[in-house]
Design an enzyme around this catalytic site. Structure first.
Site, PDB file in Angstrom:
ATOM      1  N   ASP A   1       0.926  -1.234   0.030  1.00  0.00           N
ATOM      2  CA  ASP A   1       0.106   0.033  -0.055  1.00  0.00           C
ATOM      3  C   ASP A   1       0.766   1.194   0.080  1.00  0.00           C
ATOM      4  OD1 ASP A   1       0.869   0.532   2.619  1.00  0.00           O
ATOM      5  OD2 ASP A   1      -0.912  -0.618   3.371  1.00  0.00           O
ATOM      6  N   LEU A   2       0.340   2.394  -0.114  1.00  0.00           N
ATOM      7  CA  LEU A   2       0.959   3.788  -0.276  1.00  0.00           C
ATOM      8  C   LEU A   2       1.944   3.932   0.643  1.00  0.00           C
ATOM      9  CD1 LEU A   2       0.715   6.649  -1.675  1.00  0.00           C
ATOM     10  CD2 LEU A   2      -0.735   7.113   0.056  1.00  0.00           C
TER      11      LEU A   2
END
Length: 253
Positions: free
Chosen positions: A113-114
């Site tokens: 994820d980010l």
């Protein structure tokens, strides 16, 4: 012969061909076909069962797709702050925008994820990507996790029995305390499934706030000393050995 095995006369199913060419996973290739974005010899493809031969021209969004090359796998040290996608609707920077030049078209094996960082495997073969993502592969995803809050050793050990968080059942997780300084601690966490945001959700369930999440291993492949933002190809011999292949990976042209 298997249903989607290559045929010397008919060729190969176009969704599988696109996956091997690194355009997308086979499932996403079928979606591209359904959206009318794939053409074969200038005509829109209407059925995933369409076959591609050696002399056929395949286009996606009116751009020619080169015939599949040999299977390749790369280790990439993903920095925090990048989306694991080719395009982000919110305009955030992506992994594939930041890759060094000269690489083939690649897709990721799973995602980070980010705000997560560390080892991300990249390949030019959509079928291989799907294979390596499956829990049945049995490969452990290992993370170093920095958390804020009181760490309960018994709660960590209890994760080995699996845990249900907000109705989602997670398979057994190996988690151990590495070091502690004040309210900050480093943990090592190992998963077999790698569901969406699994580590963060389980840590929140334990009352811990994740401040860093670094994947250090995916199956037999290690982050090691690979610098942040760097890409390194896995030696073809190592790839064959780890996947149990007796001969070099060859792709039909």
């Amino acid at each position: 012969m298997a249903e989607d095995a290559p045929d010397s006369e008919r060729g190969e199913r176009i969704a599988k061909w696109l996956a091997r060419a690194g355009v997308a996973s086979r499932r996403d290739a079928e979606r591209l076909i359904a959206e009318g974005r794939v053409k074969l010899n200038g005509k829109p493809v209407e059925q995933p069962a369409t076959f591609v031969g050696a002399e056929d021209l395949v286009q996606v969004d009116d751009r020619a797709v080169h015939e599949p090359e040999r299977t390749r796998l790369f280790r990439y040290h993903k920095p925090a702050g990048l989306m694991t996608t080719h395009r982000d609707p919110e305009g955030r920077p992506t992994v594939f925008e930041r890759l060094p030049p000269g690489l083939p078209r690649l897709i990721s094996v799973g995602r980070l994820d980010l705000n997560s960082e560390g080892l991300l495997l990249l390949t030019n073969d959509g079928a291989l990507s799907r294979r390596l993502e499956l829990p049945s592969q049995g490969w452990v995803r290992r993370y170093r996790v920095r958390v804020f809050g009181p760490v309960d050793d018994r709660a960590l050990k209890a994760l080995a029995k699996g845990v249900t968080v907000e109705g989602v059942r997670y398979a057994p997780i190996e988690a151990g305390l590495d070091s502690r300084k004040g309210d900050n601690s480093w943990l090592t966490v190992a998963l077999h499934e790698g569901k969406n945001r699994e580590v963060r959700r389980v840590m929140t369930f334990l009352g811990l706030q994740v401040s860093r999440l670094i994947r250090v291993a995916y199956g037999p492949f290690q982050l090691g000393t690979l610098p942040e933002g760097a890409v390194e190809e896995v030696n073809p011999k190592v790839l064959r050995e780890q996947l149990g292949l007796a001969a070099p990976v060859r792709r039909r042209g």
